[in-house]
Each structure stands twice: as structure tokens, then as C-alpha cells.
Design a protein around this motif. Structure first.
Motif, PDB file in Angstrom:
ATOM      1  N   THR A 249       0.829  -1.205   0.000  1.00 47.50           N
ATOM      2  CA  THR A 249       0.000   0.000   0.000  1.00 47.50           C
ATOM      3  C   THR A 249       0.862   1.252   0.000  1.00 47.50           C
ATOM      4  O   THR A 249       0.607   2.209  -0.744  1.00 47.50           O
ATOM      5  CB  THR A 249      -0.946   0.007   1.214  1.00 47.50           C
ATOM      6  N   LEU A 250       1.892   1.285   0.839  1.00 44.54           N
ATOM      7  CA  LEU A 250       2.798   2.435   0.871  1.00 44.54           C
ATOM      8  C   LEU A 250       3.453   2.644  -0.484  1.00 44.54           C
ATOM      9  O   LEU A 250       3.596   3.783  -0.953  1.00 44.54           O
ATOM     10  CB  LEU A 250       3.861   2.232   1.952  1.00 44.54           C
ATOM     11  N   ALA A 251       3.853   1.539  -1.115  1.00 46.24           N
ATOM     12  CA  ALA A 251       4.470   1.644  -2.439  1.00 46.24           C
ATOM     13  C   ALA A 251       3.475   2.188  -3.463  1.00 46.24           C
ATOM     14  O   ALA A 251       3.820   3.065  -4.279  1.00 46.24           O
ATOM     15  CB  ALA A 251       4.997   0.277  -2.882  1.00 46.24           C
ATOM     16  N   ALA A 252       2.246   1.702  -3.424  1.00 45.52           N
ATOM     17  CA  ALA A 252       1.227   2.147  -4.377  1.00 45.52           C
ATOM     18  C   ALA A 252       0.892   3.621  -4.188  1.00 45.52           C
ATOM     19  O   ALA A 252       0.584   4.329  -5.154  1.00 45.52           O
ATOM     20  CB  ALA A 252      -0.030   1.292  -4.237  1.00 45.52           C
ATOM     21  N   TRP A 253       0.948   4.102  -2.954  1.00 44.24           N
ATOM     22  CA  TRP A 253       0.626   5.496  -2.673  1.00 44.24           C
ATOM     23  C   TRP A 253       1.838   6.418  -2.783  1.00 44.24           C
ATOM     24  O   TRP A 253       1.726   7.631  -2.576  1.00 44.24           O
ATOM     25  CB  TRP A 253       0.047   5.624  -1.263  1.00 44.24           C
ATOM     26  N   GLY A 254       3.003   5.852  -3.041  1.00 44.39           N
ATOM     27  CA  GLY A 254       4.209   6.660  -3.137  1.00 44.39           C
ATOM     28  C   GLY A 254       4.671   7.213  -1.809  1.00 44.39           C
ATOM     29  O   GLY A 254       5.266   8.298  -1.754  1.00 44.39           O
TER      30      GLY A 254
ATOM     31  N   GLY B 269       6.736  10.177   6.075  1.00 40.71           N
ATOM     32  CA  GLY B 269       5.856  11.343   6.033  1.00 40.71           C
ATOM     33  C   GLY B 269       4.593  11.138   6.836  1.00 40.71           C
ATOM     34  O   GLY B 269       4.112  12.051   7.525  1.00 40.71           O
ATOM     35  N   LEU B 270       4.048   9.937   6.783  1.00 44.10           N
ATOM     36  CA  LEU B 270       2.848   9.617   7.566  1.00 44.10           C
ATOM     37  C   LEU B 270       3.151   9.646   9.054  1.00 44.10           C
ATOM     38  O   LEU B 270       2.357  10.142   9.859  1.00 44.10           O
ATOM     39  CB  LEU B 270       2.320   8.241   7.164  1.00 44.10           C
ATOM     40  N   SER B 271       4.301   9.104   9.423  1.00 45.99           N
ATOM     41  CA  SER B 271       4.697   9.102  10.832  1.00 45.99           C
ATOM     42  C   SER B 271       4.828  10.525  11.365  1.00 45.99           C
ATOM     43  O   SER B 271       4.343  10.846  12.455  1.00 45.99           O
ATOM     44  CB  SER B 271       6.018   8.349  11.002  1.00 45.99           C
ATOM     45  N   ALA B 272       5.474  11.392  10.577  1.00 48.32           N
ATOM     46  CA  ALA B 272       5.650  12.781  11.007  1.00 48.32           C
ATOM     47  C   ALA B 272       4.310  13.487  11.144  1.00 48.32           C
ATOM     48  O   ALA B 272       4.083  14.236  12.107  1.00 48.32           O
ATOM     49  CB  ALA B 272       6.540  13.517  10.006  1.00 48.32           C
ATOM     50  N   ALA B 273       3.395  13.244  10.193  1.00 56.69           N
ATOM     51  CA  ALA B 273       2.077  13.878  10.251  1.00 56.69           C
ATOM     52  C   ALA B 273       1.285  13.399  11.456  1.00 56.69           C
ATOM     53  O   ALA B 273       0.613  14.191  12.143  1.00 56.69           O
ATOM     54  CB  ALA B 273       1.306  13.590   8.964  1.00 56.69           C
ATOM     55  N   PHE B 274       1.364  12.113  11.734  1.00 58.57           N
ATOM     56  CA  PHE B 274       0.631  11.542  12.868  1.00 58.57           C
ATOM     57  C   PHE B 274       1.151  12.090  14.192  1.00 58.57           C
ATOM     58  O   PHE B 274       0.371  12.513  15.057  1.00 58.57           O
ATOM     59  CB  PHE B 274       0.762  10.017  12.829  1.00 58.57           C
ATOM     60  N   GLU B 275       2.458  12.085  14.348  1.00 55.44           N
ATOM     61  CA  GLU B 275       3.037  12.558  15.611  1.00 55.44           C
ATOM     62  C   GLU B 275       2.830  14.054  15.794  1.00 55.44           C
ATOM     63  O   GLU B 275       2.612  14.524  16.919  1.00 55.44           O
ATOM     64  CB  GLU B 275       4.518  12.197  15.676  1.00 55.44           C
ATOM     65  N   ALA B 276       2.881  14.821  14.706  1.00 54.65           N
ATOM     66  CA  ALA B 276       2.628  16.259  14.813  1.00 54.65           C
ATOM     67  C   ALA B 276       1.193  16.519  15.251  1.00 54.65           C
ATOM     68  O   ALA B 276       0.928  17.410  16.073  1.00 54.65           O
ATOM     69  CB  ALA B 276       2.906  16.939  13.474  1.00 54.65           C
ATOM     70  N   HIS B 277       0.246  15.761  14.709  1.00 55.66           N
ATOM     71  CA  HIS B 277      -1.159  15.932  15.088  1.00 55.66           C
ATOM     72  C   HIS B 277      -1.353  15.600  16.567  1.00 55.66           C
ATOM     73  O   HIS B 277      -2.016  16.356  17.303  1.00 55.66           O
ATOM     74  CB  HIS B 277      -2.035  15.031  14.231  1.00 55.66           C
ATOM     75  N   ARG B 278      -0.773  14.507  17.015  1.00 59.28           N
ATOM     76  CA  ARG B 278      -0.926  14.115  18.427  1.00 59.28           C
ATOM     77  C   ARG B 278      -0.274  15.136  19.357  1.00 59.28           C
ATOM     78  O   ARG B 278      -0.830  15.468  20.412  1.00 59.28           O
ATOM     79  CB  ARG B 278      -0.312  12.739  18.659  1.00 59.28           C
ATOM     80  N   ALA B 279       0.910  15.611  18.978  1.00 58.17           N
ATOM     81  CA  ALA B 279       1.604  16.594  19.809  1.00 58.17           C
ATOM     82  C   ALA B 279       0.787  17.876  19.923  1.00 58.17           C
ATOM     83  O   ALA B 279       0.707  18.484  20.998  1.00 58.17           O
ATOM     84  CB  ALA B 279       2.985  16.882  19.232  1.00 58.17           C
ATOM     85  N   ALA B 280       0.166  18.277  18.817  1.00 58.50           N
ATOM     86  CA  ALA B 280      -0.664  19.481  18.836  1.00 58.50           C
ATOM     87  C   ALA B 280      -1.886  19.284  19.725  1.00 58.50           C
ATOM     88  O   ALA B 280      -2.276  20.198  20.473  1.00 58.50           O
ATOM     89  CB  ALA B 280      -1.098  19.842  17.417  1.00 58.50           C
ATOM     90  N   GLN B 281      -2.495  18.106  19.657  1.00 50.71           N
ATOM     91  CA  GLN B 281      -3.661  17.818  20.499  1.00 50.71           C
ATOM     92  C   GLN B 281      -3.284  17.831  21.975  1.00 50.71           C
ATOM     93  O   GLN B 281      -4.005  18.375  22.808  1.00 50.71           O
ATOM     94  CB  GLN B 281      -4.239  16.449  20.129  1.00 50.71           C
TER      95      GLN B 281
END
Length: 300
Positions: free
Chosen positions: A102-107, A113-125
Motif C-alpha cells: 500500500t505504501l508503495a502504491a501510494w508513493g 511522512g505519515l509518521s511525522a504527520a501523525f506525531e505532529a497531530h498528536r503533539a498538537a492535540q
């Protein structure tokens, strides 16, 4: 008449955190949906998901939680089940190969990048409203009281990052600890290998000397299977328990019960074990206490 067991210092507990002490799925799935909306806004159209669809996706994420290893993987799961509810079965059947393809298909490469987005969202919350963040990680009923009443030392072995783990332990259980506490084994990724190493380290400490009975409670079937298959020597010292109220499937619970040295544990039994060091399971002919009745009613 029910008589409490005499406190004995020769029992030591190692507890997984997510799925044993707290129901962190609530926060992980909620954060995954929020981060998903920011990372792939096209999935959400003009606004937020319709409430009925949101509830369905949340239910699907709870169903797939037994396969989650790294928190950011919940973003991938969220998008998969949002686009195709049939993805639940595929996630449960063979998650790691599905994640890679799935990661390969989505590039998305290795998911950085997903990890950074997830952790940034949690840190902001967490920064915006710490109380609400903690509330999304509710303790399982009875666990706080049992830990407070327990006469035995316990350690936490978790894949959760140390800073977030300390925040939740201090807020939920009132512990006065920091990330350097010897009671914490945090960031255990990959979980199987790192938890095996943690059990070996704790068994070598003075607290485990003198024939102490060592108890390890986890909700992850793969970890129990890894211990039985890769580290059978640990079975000589450790009593292993799979938490049946945590993130595992009926098939995994049945498989765990067949593993050498592994016992399936219910939450009322877990509370009993923490308080007395044993699961007595004796029917004394008396009516259950209010605590016992509440524990049984709240059992998953």
C-alpha cells in the motif's frame, strides 16, 4: 469467608500499557482520523466525514487494532477502510505485506511522512488540551485501584514513546516518574524482540532474585508466540498471560491458550492477580462483593 492472601515480596509484574492498563485505541483512532484529514484532505471533500461514516470507520479501526504496531500505521488503516470497508478482513489477515504494498502504491516510501504527520497531530492535540488527550486514553475499570492496592513491584513495558507514556502514567495513575525511571521500558519497537530483551533485563535485576515469581501480562498474541518459539528459556522464570480484554481476536485467544506456558487472563482475574499474586478462582459460596460484581460486569 473470603480471606485475602498475605502480601509477599516475591512477586514481580511486568505490564504492557496499551490494551492492558489503558484503552489507547480511542486516542490512536481519533488521532488517525484527524491526521488523515490533514494529510489527505481530498478524502474528506468539502468538510468533515458524515457522522454515520465516521462511526463506521472508527468501528473498523477498533476491529483492526490488533494488527497495529507503529501508531502511524493507523493512518493507512483509516484510509483503507474509508475507501473500502472490505479492507478490514485484508488488514486482519496479513497486515505487514499489505502495508508494504500500500505504501508503495501510494508513493509513501517507508511511511516517514505519515509518521511525522501523525506525531505532529498528536503533539498538537496534547499541547492544546492535555486533559482531553488523557481522557482519550481511559484506564480499564478497576485497574487503578488494583495497582494502588497491590503490594508487589511492577514495571511497564510498552511500545509507546517514553514522553507520552510518562504523561499518561502521571496523569492517570498519579505516579511521580520521568522518562529515566528504571520502572519504564518504553519505545519497544519492534515489540517482540524488545519485550523479550526487557524481560531478560528485569529477570537479571535484584528485585527478581531469590526465586521471585515473575508475571508478564500483554495483549499481543504475536509477542506471546515469539516468547514461546524464540525464547523458551524465559518460560522457566516467567508466568505469561494474554489479556483477553485487550487488542486480540478470538482466534488469537484460542491459539494463545494452546501455547506452552501461556495463560489466557480475564480482567477480573487480572485484578485478583495484582492484589494477591494468584488467581484463586475459588467459589466460596458467598455472594460476590460489589467490587467483584462491578469487575465482572465491566469485563470485555
Amino acid at each position: 469467608m473470603r480471606v485475602a492472601a498475605t502480601a509477599c515480596p516475591s512477586d514481580v509484574f511486568v505490564l504492557d500499557f496499551d490494551g492492558v492498563v489503558v484503552d489507547s485505541e480511542v486516542e490512536v483512532s481519533t488521532s488517525a482520523l484527524g491526521a488523515c484529514a490533514g494529510y489527505w484532505p481530498q478524502l474528506f471533500g468539502e468538510g468533515q466525514l458524515a457522522e454515520r461514516l465516521r462511526q463506521r470507520v472508527r468501528a473498523d479501526l477498533r476491529a483492526t487494532r490488533p494488527r497495529l504496531i507503529n501508531g502511524w500505521e493507523a493512518l493507512v488503516m483509516a484510509r483503507l477502510v474509508l475507501e473500502d470497508q472490505g479492507s478490514v478482513a485484508r488488514i486482519l489477515a496479513d497486515w505487514e505485506p499489505l502495508l508494504e504494498t500500500t505504501l508503495a502504491a501510494w508513493g509513501e516510501g517507508d511511511g516517514g511522512g505519515l509518521s511525522a504527520a501523525f506525531e505532529a497531530h498528536r503533539a498538537a492535540q496534547l499541547a492544546a488540551d492535555a486533559d482531553s488527550f488523557v481522557a482519550l486514553n481511559p484506564l480499564y475499570p478497576g485497574v487503578a485501584d488494583a495497582l494502588q492496592e497491590s503490594p508487589y513491584p511492577y514495571y511497564i513495558a510498552s511500545s509507546k514513546a517514553a514522553g507520552r507514556l510518562v504523561t499518561l502514567l502521571c496523569a492517570s495513575l498519579g505516579l511521580d516518574i520521568d522518562t529515566a525511571s528504571p520502572r519504564l521500558f518504553a519505545g519497544l519497537i519492534p515489540p517482540n524482540e524488545r519485550k523479550i530483551a526487557a524481560l531478560r533485563a528485569i529477570a537479571a535485576r535484584q528485585v527478581a532474585a531469590g526465586g521471585a515469581t515473575l508475571h508478564f501480562v500483554d495483549d499481543r498474541f504475536e509477542t506471546m508466540h515469539a516468547i514461546a518459539e524464540q525464547a523458551p528459556d524465559l518460560l522457566e522464570r516467567w508466568q505469561l498471560y494474554l489479556a483477553d480484554w485487550g487488542y486480540n481476536t478470538p482466534e488469537e485467544r484460542a491459539a494463545a491458550a494452546a501455547l506452552p506456558g501461556v495463560r489466557l487472563l480475564s480482567r477480573p482475574q487480572f485484578l485478583e492477580l495484582l492484589k494477591w499474586g494468584v488467581v484463586m478462582e475459588v467459589d466460596d459460596g458467598c455472594e460476590p462483593t460489589q467490587e467483584e460484581a462491578e469487575a465482572a460486569a465491566n469485563a470485555s
